[in-house]
Design a protein around this motif. Structure first.
Motif, PDB file in Angstrom:
ATOM      1  N   PHE A   1      -7.250 -13.706 -13.537  1.00 40.53           N
ATOM      2  CA  PHE A   1      -7.907 -13.172 -14.727  1.00 40.53           C
ATOM      3  C   PHE A   1      -6.927 -12.370 -15.575  1.00 40.53           C
ATOM      4  CE2 PHE A   1     -11.060 -13.815 -11.444  1.00 40.53           C
ATOM      5  CZ  PHE A   1     -12.017 -14.551 -12.121  1.00 40.53           C
ATOM      6  N   ARG A   2      -7.196 -12.350 -16.876  1.00 42.23           N
ATOM      7  CA  ARG A   2      -6.336 -11.616 -17.812  1.00 42.23           C
ATOM      8  C   ARG A   2      -6.675 -10.137 -17.861  1.00 42.23           C
ATOM      9  NH1 ARG A   2      -7.448 -15.476 -22.677  1.00 42.23           N
ATOM     10  NH2 ARG A   2      -9.057 -13.919 -22.707  1.00 42.23           N
ATOM     11  N   SER A   3      -7.888  -9.771 -17.516  1.00 43.51           N
ATOM     12  CA  SER A   3      -8.323  -8.372 -17.589  1.00 43.51           C
ATOM     13  C   SER A   3      -7.505  -7.483 -16.662  1.00 43.51           C
ATOM     14  CB  SER A   3      -9.797  -8.255 -17.187  1.00 43.51           C
ATOM     15  OG  SER A   3     -10.612  -8.912 -18.104  1.00 43.51           O
ATOM     16  N   SER A   4      -7.473  -6.197 -16.999  1.00 45.10           N
ATOM     17  CA  SER A   4      -6.930  -5.195 -16.078  1.00 45.10           C
ATOM     18  C   SER A   4      -8.015  -4.943 -15.041  1.00 45.10           C
ATOM     19  CB  SER A   4      -6.617  -3.909 -16.827  1.00 45.10           C
ATOM     20  OG  SER A   4      -5.617  -4.133 -17.784  1.00 45.10           O
ATOM     21  N   ILE A   5      -7.646  -4.979 -13.767  1.00 43.30           N
ATOM     22  CA  ILE A   5      -8.632  -4.856 -12.690  1.00 43.30           C
ATOM     23  C   ILE A   5      -8.164  -3.774 -11.720  1.00 43.30           C
ATOM     24  CG2 ILE A   5      -9.913  -6.086 -10.898  1.00 43.30           C
ATOM     25  CD1 ILE A   5      -9.025  -8.715 -12.289  1.00 43.30           C
ATOM     26  N   TRP A   6      -9.113  -2.949 -11.295  1.00 41.16           N
ATOM     27  CA  TRP A   6      -8.823  -1.877 -10.342  1.00 41.16           C
ATOM     28  C   TRP A   6      -9.809  -1.924  -9.190  1.00 41.16           C
ATOM     29  CZ3 TRP A   6      -9.417  -1.168 -15.570  1.00 41.16           C
ATOM     30  CH2 TRP A   6      -8.245  -0.886 -16.288  1.00 41.16           C
ATOM     31  N   VAL A   7      -9.367  -1.391  -8.054  1.00 38.18           N
ATOM     32  CA  VAL A   7     -10.222  -1.196  -6.882  1.00 38.18           C
ATOM     33  C   VAL A   7     -10.212   0.289  -6.583  1.00 38.18           C
ATOM     34  CG1 VAL A   7     -10.572  -1.732  -4.447  1.00 38.18           C
ATOM     35  CG2 VAL A   7      -9.567  -3.435  -5.936  1.00 38.18           C
ATOM     36  N   GLU A   8     -11.392   0.816  -6.300  1.00 38.50           N
ATOM     37  CA  GLU A   8     -11.508   2.237  -6.025  1.00 38.50           C
ATOM     38  C   GLU A   8     -12.205   2.438  -4.690  1.00 38.50           C
ATOM     39  OE1 GLU A   8     -12.231   5.235  -9.366  1.00 38.50           O
ATOM     40  OE2 GLU A   8     -14.178   5.028  -8.405  1.00 38.50           O
ATOM     41  N   LYS A   9     -11.614   3.311  -3.866  1.00 35.63           N
ATOM     42  CA  LYS A   9     -12.225   3.725  -2.595  1.00 35.63           C
ATOM     43  C   LYS A   9     -12.231   5.236  -2.610  1.00 35.63           C
ATOM     44  CE  LYS A   9     -11.277   4.120   2.280  1.00 35.63           C
ATOM     45  NZ  LYS A   9     -10.143   4.142   3.195  1.00 35.63           N
ATOM     46  N   GLU A  10     -13.421   5.803  -2.538  1.00 39.08           N
ATOM     47  CA  GLU A  10     -13.598   7.245  -2.663  1.00 39.08           C
ATOM     48  C   GLU A  10     -12.989   7.684  -3.988  1.00 39.08           C
ATOM     49  OE1 GLU A  10     -11.887   8.331   1.051  1.00 39.08           O
ATOM     50  OE2 GLU A  10     -13.604   7.588   2.176  1.00 39.08           O
ATOM     51  N   GLU A  11     -11.971   8.511  -3.986  1.00 43.14           N
ATOM     52  CA  GLU A  11     -11.403   8.992  -5.252  1.00 43.14           C
ATOM     53  C   GLU A  11     -10.101   8.305  -5.630  1.00 43.14           C
ATOM     54  OE1 GLU A  11     -13.017  11.195  -7.297  1.00 43.14           O
ATOM     55  OE2 GLU A  11     -14.625  10.886  -5.858  1.00 43.14           O
ATOM     56  N   ARG A  12      -9.655   7.348  -4.821  1.00 39.71           N
ATOM     57  CA  ARG A  12      -8.379   6.673  -5.099  1.00 39.71           C
ATOM     58  C   ARG A  12      -8.606   5.358  -5.817  1.00 39.71           C
ATOM     59  NH1 ARG A  12      -4.520   5.515  -0.877  1.00 39.71           N
ATOM     60  NH2 ARG A  12      -3.242   5.059  -2.685  1.00 39.71           N
ATOM     61  N   ARG A  13      -7.862   5.129  -6.879  1.00 38.08           N
ATOM     62  CA  ARG A  13      -7.964   3.897  -7.659  1.00 38.08           C
ATOM     63  C   ARG A  13      -6.598   3.234  -7.714  1.00 38.08           C
ATOM     64  NH1 ARG A  13     -10.238   4.112 -13.710  1.00 38.08           N
ATOM     65  NH2 ARG A  13     -11.991   4.924 -12.535  1.00 38.08           N
ATOM     66  N   VAL A  14      -6.565   1.920  -7.426  1.00 40.18           N
ATOM     67  CA  VAL A  14      -5.305   1.174  -7.477  1.00 40.18           C
ATOM     68  C   VAL A  14      -5.500  -0.109  -8.280  1.00 40.18           C
ATOM     69  CG1 VAL A  14      -4.493   2.065  -5.244  1.00 40.18           C
ATOM     70  CG2 VAL A  14      -5.739  -0.098  -5.324  1.00 40.18           C
ATOM     71  N   ASN A  15      -4.380  -0.657  -8.707  1.00 38.98           N
ATOM     72  CA  ASN A  15      -4.371  -1.930  -9.413  1.00 38.98           C
ATOM     73  C   ASN A  15      -4.753  -3.035  -8.424  1.00 38.98           C
ATOM     74  OD1 ASN A  15      -3.665  -4.336 -10.698  1.00 38.98           O
ATOM     75  ND2 ASN A  15      -1.785  -3.512 -11.555  1.00 38.98           N
ATOM     76  N   ALA A  16      -5.785  -3.805  -8.751  1.00 38.50           N
ATOM     77  CA  ALA A  16      -6.258  -4.864  -7.852  1.00 38.50           C
ATOM     78  C   ALA A  16      -5.293  -6.041  -7.790  1.00 38.50           C
ATOM     79  CB  ALA A  16      -7.633  -5.355  -8.295  1.00 38.50           C
ATOM     80  N   LYS A  17      -4.295  -6.054  -8.663  1.00 37.01           N
ATOM     81  CA  LYS A  17      -3.308  -7.135  -8.667  1.00 37.01           C
ATOM     82  C   LYS A  17      -2.058  -6.762  -7.876  1.00 37.01           C
ATOM     83  CE  LYS A  17      -5.055  -8.923 -13.022  1.00 37.01           C
ATOM     84  NZ  LYS A  17      -4.741  -9.345 -14.389  1.00 37.01           N
ATOM     85  N   SER A  18      -2.096  -5.602  -7.216  1.00 36.26           N
ATOM     86  CA  SER A  18      -0.958  -5.110  -6.438  1.00 36.26           C
ATOM     87  C   SER A  18      -1.299  -5.131  -4.949  1.00 36.26           C
ATOM     88  CB  SER A  18      -0.622  -3.680  -6.866  1.00 36.26           C
ATOM     89  OG  SER A  18       0.187  -3.046  -5.903  1.00 36.26           O
TER      90      SER A  18
END
Length: 87
Positions: free
Chosen positions: A29-46
């Motif tokens: 996907f072209r969108s910016s995507i993130w995954v969040e667990k509790e208070e931490r957010r990371v790039n879902a493409k990493s």
């Protein structure tokens, strides 16, 4: 921005193999995507970012995307997580 919460179904969580499937799907996907667990957010493409969250089975994560195909991206990733990564 489109956001959805999902519980990780497979017992071992997002270890190397499922995390690889997850980021491969995110990269479709072209969108910016993130995954969040509790208070931490990371790039879902990493891969390193996703692995750093230490997501185990039974954990609820938040998948969010921002961009042209944000809804399709989130729905596709949520469906993948709900499938248990075929494990």
């Amino acid at each position: 921005m489109y956001v959805k919460d999902v519980m990780v179904q497979n017992q071992v969580g997002l270890h190397a193999r499922p995390a690889t499937f997850f980021i491969q799907r995110a990269n479709e996907f072209r969108s910016s995507i993130w995954v969040e667990k509790e208070e931490r957010r990371v790039n879902a493409k990493s891969l390193l970012g996703v692995l750093s969250l230490g997501i185990v089975g039974g954990t609820t994560i938040r998948v969010m995307a921002d961009g042209a195909d944000e809804e399709a991206a989130v729905e596709s990733l949520v469906k993948l997580v709900q499938s248990g990564f075929s494990e």
